[in-house]
Design a protein around this motif. Sequence first.
Motif, PDB file in Angstrom:
ATOM      1  N   HIS A   1       0.829  -1.210   0.000  1.00 26.30           N
ATOM      2  CA  HIS A   1       0.000   0.000   0.000  1.00 26.30           C
ATOM      3  C   HIS A   1       0.856   1.250   0.000  1.00 26.30           C
ATOM      4  N   ASN A   2       1.983   1.190   0.724  1.00 23.44           N
ATOM      5  CA  ASN A   2       2.881   2.343   0.739  1.00 23.44           C
ATOM      6  C   ASN A   2       3.380   2.652  -0.684  1.00 23.44           C
TER       7      ASN A   2
ATOM      8  N   PHE B   1       0.377   4.000  -2.783  1.00 21.57           N
ATOM      9  CA  PHE B   1      -0.063   5.313  -2.317  1.00 21.57           C
ATOM     10  C   PHE B   1       0.960   6.390  -2.671  1.00 21.57           C
ATOM     11  N   ARG B   2       2.270   6.017  -2.683  1.00 19.20           N
ATOM     12  CA  ARG B   2       3.302   6.990  -3.039  1.00 19.20           C
ATOM     13  C   ARG B   2       3.235   7.339  -4.532  1.00 19.20           C
TER      14      ARG B   2
ATOM     15  N   GLY C   1       0.569   7.433  -6.313  1.00 18.50           N
ATOM     16  CA  GLY C   1      -0.641   8.241  -6.540  1.00 18.50           C
ATOM     17  C   GLY C   1      -1.465   7.738  -7.705  1.00 18.50           C
TER      18      GLY C   1
ATOM     19  N   SER D   1      -7.117   4.011  -1.584  1.00 20.40           N
ATOM     20  CA  SER D   1      -7.533   5.284  -1.013  1.00 20.40           C
ATOM     21  C   SER D   1      -6.737   5.589   0.249  1.00 20.40           C
ATOM     22  N   LYS D   2      -6.892   6.784   0.695  1.00 18.32           N
ATOM     23  CA  LYS D   2      -6.215   7.225   1.908  1.00 18.32           C
ATOM     24  C   LYS D   2      -6.701   6.443   3.125  1.00 18.32           C
ATOM     25  N   ILE D   3      -8.001   6.155   3.090  1.00 20.72           N
ATOM     26  CA  ILE D   3      -8.570   5.423   4.232  1.00 20.72           C
ATOM     27  C   ILE D   3      -8.008   4.020   4.301  1.00 20.72           C
TER      28      ILE D   3
ATOM     29  N   TYR E   1      -5.272   2.963   3.168  1.00 22.47           N
ATOM     30  CA  TYR E   1      -3.848   3.049   3.534  1.00 22.47           C
ATOM     31  C   TYR E   1      -3.678   3.185   5.044  1.00 22.47           C
ATOM     32  N   GLU E   2      -4.447   4.073   5.642  1.00 17.77           N
ATOM     33  CA  GLU E   2      -4.340   4.287   7.081  1.00 17.77           C
ATOM     34  C   GLU E   2      -4.804   3.066   7.870  1.00 17.77           C
TER      35      GLU E   2
END
Length: 418
Positions: A162-163, A166-167, A169, A174-176, A178-179
């Motif tokens: 995911h990192n 997410f990097r 883009g 999604s951001k959610i 990922y968190e």
Amino acid sequence: MDISIAKAKKTNVKRYVFWGGVIVLCALAGNYLLFLGKADFAVDRDTLVYDQVKRGEFSILVRGTGLLIPDNVEWLSANVEGRVDRVIVKAGKLVKKGDLIVKLSNPKLEQLLEETHWELEARLAEAKADVVEKKSALLAQKAQMLDAKLNYESSKLKQEAHNELFRKGSGVISKIDYEQTRLATIQFKQRWQIQQEVLTTMNENLQVQKEARMARLNKMRKELERAHQQVKHLNIYATIDSVVQAVAVEPGQRIAMGGNIAILAQQDSLIAELQVPELQIRNVAIGQHVVIDTRNSKVAGVVTRVDPAVVNGNVQVDVKFVDELPVEARPDLAVEGEISITEIADTLFVNRPLFAQSQSHSSLYKLSEDGQFAERIKVKLGQGSISQIEVIEGLHLGERIIISDSSSWDTYQKIRIN
């Protein structure tokens, strides 16, 4: 006329015989009175004992009587309470170390031994069961820790992916999401760390419980050992090679803890205890040589102790043997001892007169050369031995004296000996 002349001659002869007898009797009476006048008192010769003054080496000895006493004595006592079942050895028997002397019994102690043995076996079984249970719990904890580790590693891989997405883009994640993945990874890691700590704590707890369990088992083993020892103490054994002096118990008798059972004495460690009269003890000292007479043998010894107290007019002197003891030597054997005080190379001495004391001035009766009279003289006496005494002044070599009792006529200066 012839008849009258014969009668006159016969009368003259009788007269001569008469007067001659009178003269003889007067002479005898005068001689007796003259002889008697030389003495104050007359004594029968058969009642007297004489001795002659001698010169030479004079041994000063002191005599004492006593007993052979063991120097090493041990009392056997009961370490437990019990009843006497058997007396194996009687007094006077020689025993070796480890020989059975007396056998006791105590059903309570024997029962306690069995119960303690059973209790130890039960605790050993419980300990084994507890170990198995703790091992199972430990394995379960290891499994939980492994699951936590796998969950953490899986979540970590997912977070790494995911990192990357997410990097870049790309919008794939999604951001959610990922968190959520990041938080889940942190949570799995913490769970894994907690499970590790739980496993460490369980290992420590197991070690502490093992030590406590071993302490309880060791305590139980000590109780079993004590019970074994108590039952063993029901048998009374000889502790040294010795002779049994006395056995203080009988079969059927109850004995309390600490009660005396028997007394042992080493046969080869006997000493002599001599009783020396207090008047002779002043010259006795430690280290002096002694000859002990058992009436069958004579053994050399040395004085090792002189008791400071006087008991019934005697002082106890202990003698240690320097020679091998004879075969007849045994405890309580009556003996006599001669203690050698000193040796005088050249001196005058005489058999000790009755009541004569050492280092004193005494009055003794010296015999005349013909032995018919004895005159009281002053004599200075020196050191005395058992039956002899040294003469310092008042007598010369070869002179004879009366050494028997003279108390009935010692007020007279001169006596005649019939």
